[in-house]
Design an enzyme around this catalytic site. Structure first.
Site, PDB file in Angstrom:
ATOM      1  CG  ASP A 276      38.749  30.715  46.403  1.00  0.00           C
ATOM      2  OD1 ASP A 276      38.619  31.413  45.381  1.00  0.00           O
ATOM      3  OD2 ASP A 276      37.872  30.598  47.267  1.00  0.00           O
TER       4      ASP A 276
ATOM      5  CD  GLU B 227      39.924  35.011  44.369  1.00  0.00           C
ATOM      6  OE1 GLU B 227      38.960  35.576  43.851  1.00  0.00           O
ATOM      7  OE2 GLU B 227      39.807  34.257  45.352  1.00  0.00           O
TER       8      GLU B 227
END
Length: 647
Positions: A320, A373
């Site tokens: 993330d 990401e």
């Protein structure tokens, strides 16, 4: 097969000189085997061996119910100059609740901390750690044997992104979370029925604030106890594997919350985080940023990444907020950040950590994938280290997502003026190994649902949503859809509620669900749609210039022996008859998918199952087909004799 390494169970002293050396060097990939709390037998006595890193402590002891939570009754000892404190407490067993009492040698600071390496923690809002083993008898040997092919870049990878707390709840008790074991058969059945190849779980690591969706982690080695014990999560992964579904776990090495029991200011100093808030505090999330330049922090984070692959059989890690790690000035104004040693904005320590993590993961587990990401144009995120890349397997294509949602939000009468939002991706599509994400981030914070983003009246919104999904599945790249998208859920996602499963009683929503199911099946069945997702030659425009009519046509190719697929998109509500496109060869082209079919909620316009190609060159191709293009719909065609008869 047992999920816990043998070294974790029933042993004597656990810390070797090699462990201490690797930990301090930043190269201990499995520090969870020696730090934390482990059931052990020492001198014939059963108990628990404890170890914790607190180099600036004056004293560390273990506290819990057994000693009345009184500090210093069960002290730990320094392990040389390693900064690690360790000791053995006899008579303790599985289920013991504990914390480390850390008394700093600075400022008289003293605090009770949860175990950074704890395998289990109390259910929030309680914050103590729980002694636990990782014994589990796995039944996924067939999956583990074959997962290399299932995770390969030329394999179909269609990901169903799930937040466990709100995917489904008990209708009789809508505020109650279903457990890992309750969810397991339901999620496996749904993923298989819908044709998804993988499930991605929003972070299951323990987090104190449920509303963070798991992205504010305090327990980097513990699944959230909201849904059960560690073995219950193993059962969920095992069940999905036995059903032929892979499991990707969200991993959050970008930051951590400032809760007192967590990692922040651990031993009276900024141990895990930077001391300077210009480097150590995240302005967006009000959280702490890891000090990636500290060797022991790298050992901690790399061990955490390896842990979920070792103990929980994860098939991939989605990292993330990579962009926030790469840039020192991320979300900061001038004067609010510190340049690197060369005066630049790149976080050199974070880059080194990410490259090392990917190198180690792929060396140990060449049959998994790491997903970044990363929302900027940072080069070579998914390229190998030896060419200067970051070493991830795949990267989320955030640009495609933003462009496509923006385009489908335009009234069709204006779409001819925004044609580049459809075609721009071709300029960079081969630069990375991409995942096309329609993720949770697009349906929260008053952004509305995917259905709500679509232009037009109610009927048009459903048609445009089907166009969105067809456009995603025909692009080169792997696919990701957040839960609820397959239901055409009309409201924004709410983590406090179950998905609106009752919508499937409505034929419009059931039609979208059936469409997603058929897209997944076609994607898996036809190599043309997946074999070159990450390789040159998999995508060709037939005609991308008809902006006036808002029509595009393209070709997807697999291997030399695989039949190609032709896809034509009509982004207006106008039915177009005798619309001619070029095709690579003659014969009968079967209509293998029509987004306007009645079973999907459409009007039923189309090509009566297919069309014969004519020996009339068109669009630089040797043959062509005259098509009926349904309104606001995609049509997929494949040669009837080209191996696609099942469609």
């Amino acid at each position: 097969m047992n999920g816990a390494p043998a070294a974790i169970r029933d042993r004597g002293p656990i810390l070797s000189g090699q462990d201490l050396h690797l930990w301090n060097e930043g190269r201990h990939l499995r520090a969870y085997r020696v730090l934390g709390a482990h059931l052990a037998t020492v001198g014939g006595q059963a108990g628990v061996a404890f170890a914790v890193w607190a180099p600036n402590a004056d004293a560390v002891s273990v506290v819990g119910d057994w000693n009345g939570w009184v500090p210093d009754r069960d002290p730990l000892s320094r392990e040389g100059g390693s900064g690690i404190w360790a000791g053995f407490v006899p008579g303790l067993g599985q289920g013991t609740v504990y914390k480390f009492h850390v008394r700093s040698r600075l400022h008289g600071y003293a605090v009770d901390k949860a175990d950074p390496f704890g395998f289990r923690h109390e259910t929030p809002p309680s914050t103590a750690s729980v002694v636990w083993d990782l014994d589990y008898s796995w039944s996924d040997s067939e999956w583990m044997r074959t997962r290399s092919a299932r995770n390969a870049l030329d394999a179909p990878i269609s990901i169903y992104e799930v937040h466990l707390g709100s995917w489904r709840r008990d209708p009789a008790e809508p505020r109650r979370f279903l457990s890992y074991r309750e969810i397991a058969p339901l999620l496996a059945e749904h993923a298989v029925a819908m044709g998804f190849t993988h499930v991605e779980l929003l972070p299951v690591m323990e987090h104190p604030f449920y509303g963070s969706w798991g992205y504010q982690v305090t327990g980097f080695f513990a699944p959230s106890s909201r849904y059960g014990a560690p073995q219950d999560l193993m059962f969920l992964v095992d069940t999905l594997h036995q059903a032929g579904v892979g499991v990707i776990l969200d991993f959050v090495p970008a930051h951590f919350p400032s809760d007192q029991h967590g990692l922040g200011y651990f031993d009276g100093t900024h141990l895990f985080e930077h001391a300077d808030r210009r480097q150590g505090h995240h302005p967006d999330w009000k959280s702490e940023i890891f000090n990636y330049g500290r060797h022991e922090v790298r050992s901690f984070l790399e061990s955490a990444a390896m842990f979920w692959l070792d103990a929980y059989h994860a098939d991939g890690l989605r990292v993330d907020a990579v962009a926030s790690m790469l840039y020192l000035d991320y979300s900061r104004k001038a004067g609010e950040w510190i340049p690197n040693a060369y005066g630049g904005r790149e976080n050199l320590d974070a880059i080194a950590f990410l490259r090392a993590m990917n190198e180690d993961v792929y060396r140990e587990y060449p049959d998994v994938q790491t997903y970044a990401e990363e929302s900027t144009s940072w080069p070579m995120v998914s390229r190998p280290l030896y060419v200067g890349g970051l070493g991830f397997g795949l990267k989320w294509d955030m640009g495609w997502m933003h462009d496509t949602l923006r385009y489908l939000g335009h009234d069709p009468i204006h779409r001819k003026y925004h044609h580049n939002e459809l075609t721009f991706r071709t300029m960079y599509a081969g630069s990375e190994n991409f995942v096309l994400p329609l993720s949770h981030d697009e349906v929260v914070h008053e952004k509305g649902s995917l259905l709500g983003k679509m232009a037009g009246d109610d009927r048009a919104k459903f048609a445009n949503l089907r166009l969105l999904y067809a456009w995603m599945f025909v692009q080169a790249g792997k696919k990701l859809l957040f839960m609820g998208g397959e239901l055409a859920q009309g409201r924004e996602w709410n983590h406090e509620q179950s998905l609106d499963w009752h919508l499937l009683a409505d034929e419009r929503h059931a039609g979208v669900s059936a469409f997603v199911k058929d897209l997944n099946r076609l994607y898996r069945a036809m190599p043309a749609l997946h074999a070159r997702d990450c390789a040159p030659g998999g995508f060709e425009w037939i005609d991308c210039g008809d902006a006036e009519n808002a029509v595009v046509s393209l070709l997807r190719r697999g291997g030399e022996a695989d039949p190609p697929l032709v896809a034509v998109f009509n982004f207006t509500p106008v039915l177009r008859a005798d619309y001619r496109i070029g095709v690579p060869f003659g014969g009968f082209w079967r209509e293998v998918l029509n987004g306007d079919a009645r079973e999907y909620g459409g009007s039923g316009a189309g090509n009566w199952g297919g069309v014969d190609a004519e020996d009339l060159p068109w669009h630089g191709r040797p043959a062509s087909v005259p098509l009926t293009l349904p309104p606001l719909a995609a049509v997929f065609l494949a040669r009837a004799d080209g191996g696609s008869r099942s469609w």
